[in-house]
Enzyme design. Structure first.
Site, PDB file in Angstrom:
ATOM      1  N   VAL A  15       0.834  -1.202   0.000  1.00  0.00           N
ATOM      2  CA  VAL A  15       0.000   0.000   0.000  1.00  0.00           C
ATOM      3  C   VAL A  15       0.869   1.252   0.000  1.00  0.00           C
ATOM      4  O   VAL A  15       0.633   2.196  -0.761  1.00  0.00           O
ATOM      5  CB  VAL A  15      -0.968  -0.003   1.194  1.00  0.00           C
ATOM      6  CG1 VAL A  15      -1.727   1.319   1.274  1.00  0.00           C
ATOM      7  CG2 VAL A  15      -1.941  -1.162   1.086  1.00  0.00           C
ATOM      8  N   LYS A 106      -7.419  -0.956   9.816  1.00  0.00           N
ATOM      9  CA  LYS A 106      -8.716  -1.176  10.457  1.00  0.00           C
ATOM     10  C   LYS A 106      -8.585  -1.812  11.836  1.00  0.00           C
ATOM     11  O   LYS A 106      -9.425  -1.623  12.709  1.00  0.00           O
ATOM     12  CB  LYS A 106      -9.642  -2.026   9.589  1.00  0.00           C
ATOM     13  CG  LYS A 106      -9.229  -3.488   9.391  1.00  0.00           C
ATOM     14  CD  LYS A 106      -8.441  -3.653   8.145  1.00  0.00           C
ATOM     15  CE  LYS A 106      -8.017  -5.089   7.886  1.00  0.00           C
ATOM     16  NZ  LYS A 106      -7.161  -5.159   6.675  1.00  0.00           N
ATOM     17  N   GLU A 130     -10.442   6.619   5.608  1.00  0.00           N
ATOM     18  CA  GLU A 130     -11.251   6.075   4.510  1.00  0.00           C
ATOM     19  C   GLU A 130     -10.737   4.721   4.048  1.00  0.00           C
ATOM     20  O   GLU A 130     -11.510   3.789   3.781  1.00  0.00           O
ATOM     21  CB  GLU A 130     -11.268   7.049   3.331  1.00  0.00           C
ATOM     22  CG  GLU A 130     -12.074   6.570   2.128  1.00  0.00           C
ATOM     23  CD  GLU A 130     -13.571   6.541   2.402  1.00  0.00           C
ATOM     24  OE1 GLU A 130     -14.117   5.428   2.514  1.00  0.00           O
ATOM     25  OE2 GLU A 130     -14.165   7.622   2.523  1.00  0.00           O
ATOM     26  N   VAL A 133     -11.607   0.796   5.395  1.00  0.00           N
ATOM     27  CA  VAL A 133     -12.774  -0.015   5.037  1.00  0.00           C
ATOM     28  C   VAL A 133     -13.016   0.072   3.536  1.00  0.00           C
ATOM     29  O   VAL A 133     -13.261   1.163   3.001  1.00  0.00           O
ATOM     30  CB  VAL A 133     -14.038   0.439   5.798  1.00  0.00           C
ATOM     31  CG1 VAL A 133     -15.222  -0.439   5.428  1.00  0.00           C
ATOM     32  CG2 VAL A 133     -13.807   0.417   7.294  1.00  0.00           C
ATOM     33  N   ILE A 137     -13.586   2.363  -2.287  1.00  0.00           N
ATOM     34  CA  ILE A 137     -15.006   2.701  -2.189  1.00  0.00           C
ATOM     35  C   ILE A 137     -15.184   3.809  -1.136  1.00  0.00           C
ATOM     36  O   ILE A 137     -14.801   3.627   0.015  1.00  0.00           O
ATOM     37  CB  ILE A 137     -15.842   1.467  -1.785  1.00  0.00           C
ATOM     38  CG1 ILE A 137     -15.609   0.317  -2.766  1.00  0.00           C
ATOM     39  CG2 ILE A 137     -17.313   1.821  -1.705  1.00  0.00           C
ATOM     40  CD1 ILE A 137     -16.258  -0.986  -2.345  1.00  0.00           C
ATOM     41  N   GLY A 188      -2.011 -15.094  -4.869  1.00  0.00           N
ATOM     42  CA  GLY A 188      -1.754 -13.922  -4.046  1.00  0.00           C
ATOM     43  C   GLY A 188      -3.013 -13.219  -3.566  1.00  0.00           C
ATOM     44  O   GLY A 188      -2.943 -12.116  -3.021  1.00  0.00           O
ATOM     45  N   ASP A 202     -11.338  -9.830   9.816  1.00  0.00           N
ATOM     46  CA  ASP A 202     -11.125  -8.635   8.998  1.00  0.00           C
ATOM     47  C   ASP A 202     -12.451  -7.910   8.760  1.00  0.00           C
ATOM     48  O   ASP A 202     -12.544  -6.692   8.923  1.00  0.00           O
ATOM     49  CB  ASP A 202     -10.484  -9.027   7.667  1.00  0.00           C
ATOM     50  CG  ASP A 202     -10.326  -7.854   6.715  1.00  0.00           C
ATOM     51  OD1 ASP A 202      -9.354  -7.097   6.866  1.00  0.00           O
ATOM     52  OD2 ASP A 202     -11.186  -7.702   5.819  1.00  0.00           O
ATOM     53  N   LYS A 206     -13.986  -4.047  10.260  1.00  0.00           N
ATOM     54  CA  LYS A 206     -14.574  -3.055   9.365  1.00  0.00           C
ATOM     55  C   LYS A 206     -16.027  -2.751   9.743  1.00  0.00           C
ATOM     56  O   LYS A 206     -16.470  -1.600   9.688  1.00  0.00           O
ATOM     57  CB  LYS A 206     -14.482  -3.544   7.921  1.00  0.00           C
ATOM     58  CG  LYS A 206     -13.054  -3.680   7.414  1.00  0.00           C
ATOM     59  CD  LYS A 206     -12.994  -4.376   6.071  1.00  0.00           C
ATOM     60  CE  LYS A 206     -11.557  -4.535   5.599  1.00  0.00           C
ATOM     61  NZ  LYS A 206     -11.442  -5.313   4.339  1.00  0.00           N
ATOM     62  N   GLY A 303      -5.968  -4.078  -2.557  1.00  0.00           N
ATOM     63  CA  GLY A 303      -4.972  -3.852  -3.600  1.00  0.00           C
ATOM     64  C   GLY A 303      -4.211  -2.566  -3.360  1.00  0.00           C
ATOM     65  O   GLY A 303      -4.701  -1.641  -2.704  1.00  0.00           O
TER      66      GLY A 303
END
Length: 427
Positions: A15, A106, A130, A133, A137, A188, A202, A206, A303
């Site tokens: 990231v 998160k 942002e 989560v 989006i 992956g 996970d 969220k 991603g």
């Protein structure tokens, strides 16, 4: 003349690398649109000598967190560490020093939101999340700002791409959970240790964040019921399909007055529901507001670049803010007016049994259900008998979770055994 904002990175994995690429490759457009130019001054990494795909400028990388936290020129810290520690401790320290933080974490955020927000308000720093989560989006921004004129009563979310990919493949191909998980790991799309994803944790982190924002009250992570997909069998997915349902790992939040239910588990939804068609690694959030009605957000929920998109969006918002805004609900460990955690929710149920193929057995099962207030909506007997037993599938009418569990436990194993019990949302 563009305003220059100096930022520091805590971590630089997939990231962080995506954010670096986006800030460098897209900087002219960002400057043109916002009048802001971002300079990455320091990047904290665990190993200075690790081979990297990016040729970072000399002196940019450091393995000392103090080089980021104590640098007075760095006004915004971007956190990409993941996990609870040391991320929580370092983000808290940054906020206490008056540095605005943008995070994709998160776990640390859901567990320590009240403490982080308190530190941010005391120092006047911003706290933006942002990317924590559903990555690209814009669901957090929508709940915080765009949907303020609504009372949100329902949230149904596909918020974990790994589990959605696995269930989509199982539904499409009839493959086993184990086989699809192995393939997802090879591609992956699943971690070598996939527990956080496949056990539902996970999604639960969220959901804690989403429900708190949507219902304007603290919904702690520990109040989220969690059940993963590790025991899902392709036979049940197929039986559900024949009855008109699709199986998804759903993050569900509902509010009635001060009563809130939050749960993550495999859930059958109608084939014609918009969420049923969200396949692969995509995420989606379907919500209901009293003014906006039903609304769905869909996109890539993971991603490097999708997550980087959300991070940079928050970065621009933070750098442009005249005054940082915070959620208005009482974000405390023990709020004065607390939302009540409802653990006895009501929904329909899917039940698969192996039952004796003899007269009167189905009526005895139905009577056990009825004794606990559970009635049958649909029933199918599947295939041939084996060892004198046949596969029987039931869909119940809406019933209490606790009543359904009691009914399942009281089925006489001499006449039938419960092989699978899944929840059904008939929305």
């Amino acid at each position: 003349m563009d305003k220059c904002i100096r930022v520091g990175f805590l971590g630089c994995g997939n990231v962080g690398s995506g954010v670096w690429r986006l800030l460098n490759g897209f900087s002219p457009e960002i400057a043109h649109r916002t009048g802001l130019r971002f300079e990455v001054k320091r990047i904290l990494v665990r190993d200075l000598h690790k081979p990297r795909d990016i040729a970072f400028p000399e002196g940019l990388l450091t393995d000392r967190v103090e080089d980021v936290l104590d640098d007075e020129e760095i006004s915004i810290v971007l956190e990409f560490l993941g996990g609870e520690e040391p991320a929580y401790r370092w983000v808290l320290a940054a906020l206490q020093r008056g540095k605005t933080v943008v995070t994709a974490n998160k776990v640390a955020f859901a567990l320590h939101w009240h403490e982080l927000q308190k530190a941010a308000k005391q120092s006047g720093a911003g706290l933006y999340y942002e990317a924590a989560v559903c990555a690209a989006i814009p669901i957090i921004h929508s709940l915080e700002e765009s949907l303020q004129a609504n009372r949100i009563s329902r949230i149904y979310g596909i918020v974990n791409g790994t589990t959605n990919y696995i269930l989509s493949r199982m539904s499409r191909e009839g493959s086993s959970y184990e086989a699809v998980l192995e393939e997802a790991q090879r591609l992956g799309l699943a971690e070598p240790d996939p527990a956080s994803d496949v056990e539902g944790l996970d999604a639960a982190y969220k959901l804690s964040i989403l429900a708190s924002l949507a219902f304007h009250g603290r919904v702690p992570f520990e109040n989220v019921y969690v059940e993963g997909i590790t025991r899902v069998q392709s036979e049940d997915i197929r039986c559900g399909q024949e009855l008109g349902y699709t199986l998804k790992l759903l993050a569900i939040a509902k509010r009635e007055g001060l009563d809130v239910e939050t749960r993550v588990h495999p859930t059958f939804i109608r084939n014609d529901h918009p969420l049923a068609n969200v396949s692969g690694a995509f995420n989606a959030v379907f919500l209901t507001g009293h003014a906006c009605g039903e609304m769905m957000f869909m996109g890539r929920g993971a991603g490097d670049l999708p997550t980087a998109s959300a991070i940079v969006s928050d970065l621009v918002r933070a750098a442009s803010a005249q005054k940082h805004m915070y959620p208005t609900f009482e974000n405390e460990l023990y709020p004065t007016v607390a939302l009540r955690n409802n653990t006895d929710w009501r929904c329909a149920f899917y039940v698969r049994m192996l039952a004796l193929d003899e007269p009167g057995v189905l009526s005895r099962i139905a009577q056990t259900f009825a004794n606990h207030g559970v009635s049958i909506s649909a029933m199918q007997q599947k295939g041939e008998t084996s060892n004198g037993r046949a596969t029987v599938v039931f869909i119940t009418h809406i019933a209490s979770e606790k009543d359904m569990q009691k009914a399942a436990q009281e089925i006489d194993p001499a006449i039938a055994t419960v092989e699978c019990l899944l929840r059904v949302e008939k929305t």
